[in-house]
Design a protein around this motif. Structure first.
Motif, mmCIF file in Angstrom:
data_model
loop_
_atom_site.group_PDB
_atom_site.id
_atom_site.type_symbol
_atom_site.label_atom_id
_atom_site.label_comp_id
_atom_site.label_asym_id
_atom_site.label_seq_id
_atom_site.Cartn_x
_atom_site.Cartn_y
_atom_site.Cartn_z
ATOM 1 N N THR A 183 0.807 -1.225 0.000
ATOM 2 C CA THR A 183 0.000 0.000 0.000
ATOM 3 C C THR A 183 0.834 1.266 0.000
ATOM 4 O OG1 THR A 183 -0.113 0.078 2.415
ATOM 5 C CG2 THR A 183 -1.863 -1.145 1.265
ATOM 6 N N GLY A 184 2.072 1.164 0.443
ATOM 7 C CA GLY A 184 2.920 2.344 0.524
ATOM 8 C C GLY A 184 2.638 3.200 1.746
ATOM 9 N N ALA A 185 1.720 2.754 2.614
ATOM 10 C CA ALA A 185 1.395 3.517 3.818
ATOM 11 C C ALA A 185 2.547 3.412 4.820
ATOM 12 C CB ALA A 185 0.100 2.989 4.448
ATOM 13 N N VAL A 186 2.785 4.497 5.543
ATOM 14 C CA VAL A 186 3.835 4.524 6.556
ATOM 15 C C VAL A 186 3.362 3.714 7.766
ATOM 16 C CG1 VAL A 186 5.162 6.029 8.088
ATOM 17 C CG2 VAL A 186 4.621 6.776 5.777
ATOM 18 N N TYR A 187 4.255 2.878 8.315
ATOM 19 C CA TYR A 187 3.928 2.130 9.515
ATOM 20 C C TYR A 187 3.831 3.080 10.698
ATOM 21 C CZ TYR A 187 5.107 -2.179 7.053
ATOM 22 O OH TYR A 187 5.136 -3.212 6.172
ATOM 23 N N GLY A 188 2.824 2.894 11.498
ATOM 24 C CA GLY A 188 2.667 3.716 12.687
ATOM 25 C C GLY A 188 1.613 3.113 13.599
ATOM 26 N N ARG A 189 1.584 3.592 14.809
ATOM 27 C CA ARG A 189 0.599 3.103 15.783
ATOM 28 C C ARG A 189 -0.672 3.907 15.660
ATOM 29 N NH1 ARG A 189 2.908 2.861 21.572
ATOM 30 N NH2 ARG A 189 0.962 1.770 21.853
ATOM 31 N N ARG A 190 -1.776 3.201 15.733
ATOM 32 C CA ARG A 190 -3.078 3.865 15.800
ATOM 33 C C ARG A 190 -3.591 3.689 17.214
ATOM 34 N NH1 ARG A 190 -6.671 1.355 11.201
ATOM 35 N NH2 ARG A 190 -7.173 0.226 13.076
ATOM 36 N N LEU A 191 -3.711 4.762 17.916
ATOM 37 C CA LEU A 191 -4.157 4.696 19.297
ATOM 38 C C LEU A 191 -5.608 5.127 19.389
ATOM 39 C CD1 LEU A 191 -1.038 6.215 21.099
ATOM 40 C CD2 LEU A 191 -1.626 3.812 20.796
ATOM 41 N N LYS A 192 -6.396 4.370 20.122
ATOM 42 C CA LYS A 192 -7.795 4.683 20.352
ATOM 43 C C LYS A 192 -7.939 5.019 21.821
ATOM 44 C CE LYS A 192 -12.330 4.313 19.524
ATOM 45 N NZ LYS A 192 -12.995 5.546 19.339
ATOM 46 N N THR A 193 -8.557 6.150 22.101
ATOM 47 C CA THR A 193 -8.745 6.527 23.493
ATOM 48 C C THR A 193 -9.794 5.627 24.128
ATOM 49 O OG1 THR A 193 -10.397 8.166 22.851
ATOM 50 C CG2 THR A 193 -8.124 8.934 23.073
ATOM 51 N N LEU A 194 -9.619 5.370 25.409
ATOM 52 C CA LEU A 194 -10.569 4.557 26.157
ATOM 53 C C LEU A 194 -11.704 5.469 26.592
ATOM 54 C CD1 LEU A 194 -11.137 1.762 27.349
ATOM 55 C CD2 LEU A 194 -10.012 2.527 29.432
ATOM 56 N N ASP A 195 -12.837 5.337 25.897
ATOM 57 C CA ASP A 195 -13.994 6.149 26.234
ATOM 58 C C ASP A 195 -15.209 5.248 26.446
ATOM 59 O OD1 ASP A 195 -14.680 5.403 23.661
ATOM 60 O OD2 ASP A 195 -14.665 7.410 22.826
ATOM 61 N N LYS A 196 -16.344 5.859 26.684
ATOM 62 C CA LYS A 196 -17.566 5.110 26.970
ATOM 63 C C LYS A 196 -17.939 4.189 25.812
ATOM 64 C CE LYS A 196 -21.583 7.030 26.604
ATOM 65 N NZ LYS A 196 -22.768 7.865 26.714
ATOM 66 N N ASN A 197 -17.795 4.642 24.578
ATOM 67 C CA ASN A 197 -18.155 3.817 23.425
ATOM 68 C C ASN A 197 -17.297 2.554 23.335
ATOM 69 O OD1 ASN A 197 -20.168 5.563 22.561
ATOM 70 N ND2 ASN A 197 -18.785 6.737 21.280
ATOM 71 N N VAL A 198 -15.998 2.684 23.649
ATOM 72 C CA VAL A 198 -15.102 1.528 23.609
ATOM 73 C C VAL A 198 -15.492 0.526 24.693
ATOM 74 C CG1 VAL A 198 -12.713 0.771 23.903
ATOM 75 C CG2 VAL A 198 -13.208 2.831 22.576
ATOM 76 N N VAL A 199 -15.781 1.000 25.888
ATOM 77 C CA VAL A 199 -16.142 0.112 26.998
ATOM 78 C C VAL A 199 -17.477 -0.578 26.729
ATOM 79 C CG1 VAL A 199 -16.717 0.028 29.453
ATOM 80 C CG2 VAL A 199 -14.779 1.404 28.670
ATOM 81 N N VAL A 200 -18.491 0.175 26.327
ATOM 82 C CA VAL A 200 -19.810 -0.411 26.058
ATOM 83 C C VAL A 200 -19.737 -1.360 24.864
ATOM 84 C CG1 VAL A 200 -22.187 0.102 25.361
ATOM 85 C CG2 VAL A 200 -21.083 1.478 27.122
ATOM 86 N N GLY A 201 -19.071 -0.937 23.783
ATOM 87 C CA GLY A 201 -18.934 -1.794 22.606
ATOM 88 C C GLY A 201 -18.183 -3.070 22.917
ATOM 89 N N GLY A 202 -17.115 -2.970 23.705
ATOM 90 C CA GLY A 202 -16.365 -4.155 24.110
ATOM 91 C C GLY A 202 -17.210 -5.094 24.955
ATOM 92 N N GLY A 203 -18.030 -4.530 25.822
ATOM 93 C CA GLY A 203 -18.926 -5.355 26.642
ATOM 94 C C GLY A 203 -19.947 -6.091 25.800
ATOM 95 N N ILE A 204 -20.540 -5.389 24.857
ATOM 96 C CA ILE A 204 -21.520 -6.022 23.960
ATOM 97 C C ILE A 204 -20.848 -7.099 23.124
ATOM 98 C CG2 ILE A 204 -23.040 -5.623 21.970
ATOM 99 C CD1 ILE A 204 -23.562 -2.809 23.185
ATOM 100 N N PHE A 205 -19.659 -6.815 22.614
ATOM 101 C CA PHE A 205 -18.891 -7.798 21.844
ATOM 102 C C PHE A 205 -18.643 -9.041 22.687
ATOM 103 C CE2 PHE A 205 -14.803 -9.656 20.664
ATOM 104 C CZ PHE A 205 -14.963 -9.853 19.304
#
Length: 155
Positions: A76-98
């Motif tokens: 793809t030619g994309a530069v390697y890098g970290r994608r960080l996701k903040t821990l917010d309410k959507n992540v916690v609720v979505g993870g629980g449902i998952f």
């Protein structure tokens, strides 16, 4: 897509082959069988722990090693890098449902498709549930975005 991120012609075929290898690995390790996964989640059979640890080790070595030799992804030619996701309410609720969905169906979404390959046609109910859940979440998020957007004269 910009010229610097143009995909190599082999990108999609390699993604397909990678998916086949991944699916075969899930079937071979019995991770595509809900009974085995549920036994693991109930801590009565920890064999899948070794499968996951093996995968984590290979992935860790690969991600570390690739960055030492290449600065961009080859297809793809994309530069390697970290994608960080903040821990917010959507992540916690979505993870629980998952997690609840995983526990009820006995299989994670990736392995659900591989489970079809080992003859588990009943997993189609779980796959249908994943699609319905994703649609409802997208509809809900879209409705929330529309209601929070300020009205303009063009609206």
């Amino acid at each position: 897509m910009s010229a610097e991120h143009e995909q190599h012609p082999l990108f999609m075929p390699l993604v397909f082959v990678g998916g086949l290898i991944f699916g075969f690995g899930l079937g071979f390790s019995h991770m595509a069988q809900p009974e085995v996964v549920l036994n693991f989640l109930q801590l009565s059979d920890l064999g899948l722990l070794f499968v996951m640890l093996g995968a984590a080790v290979v992935t860790g070595i690969t991600f570390f090693g690739v960055k030492q030799f290449r600065s961009k992804a080859p297809l793809t030619g994309a530069v390697y890098g970290r994608r960080l996701k903040t821990l917010d309410k959507n992540v916690v609720v979505g993870g629980g449902i998952f997690g609840v969905g995983w526990g009820l169906s006995g299989i994670c979404p990736g392995a659900a498709y591989a489970s079809l390959g080992v003859g588990n046609i009943f997993i189609l109910y779980g796959i249908a549930g994943m699609f319905v859940g994703a649609y409802v979440q997208g509809f809900w998020r879209s409705a929330r975005a529309d209601s929070s957007a300020p009205a303009t004269t063009a609206d």
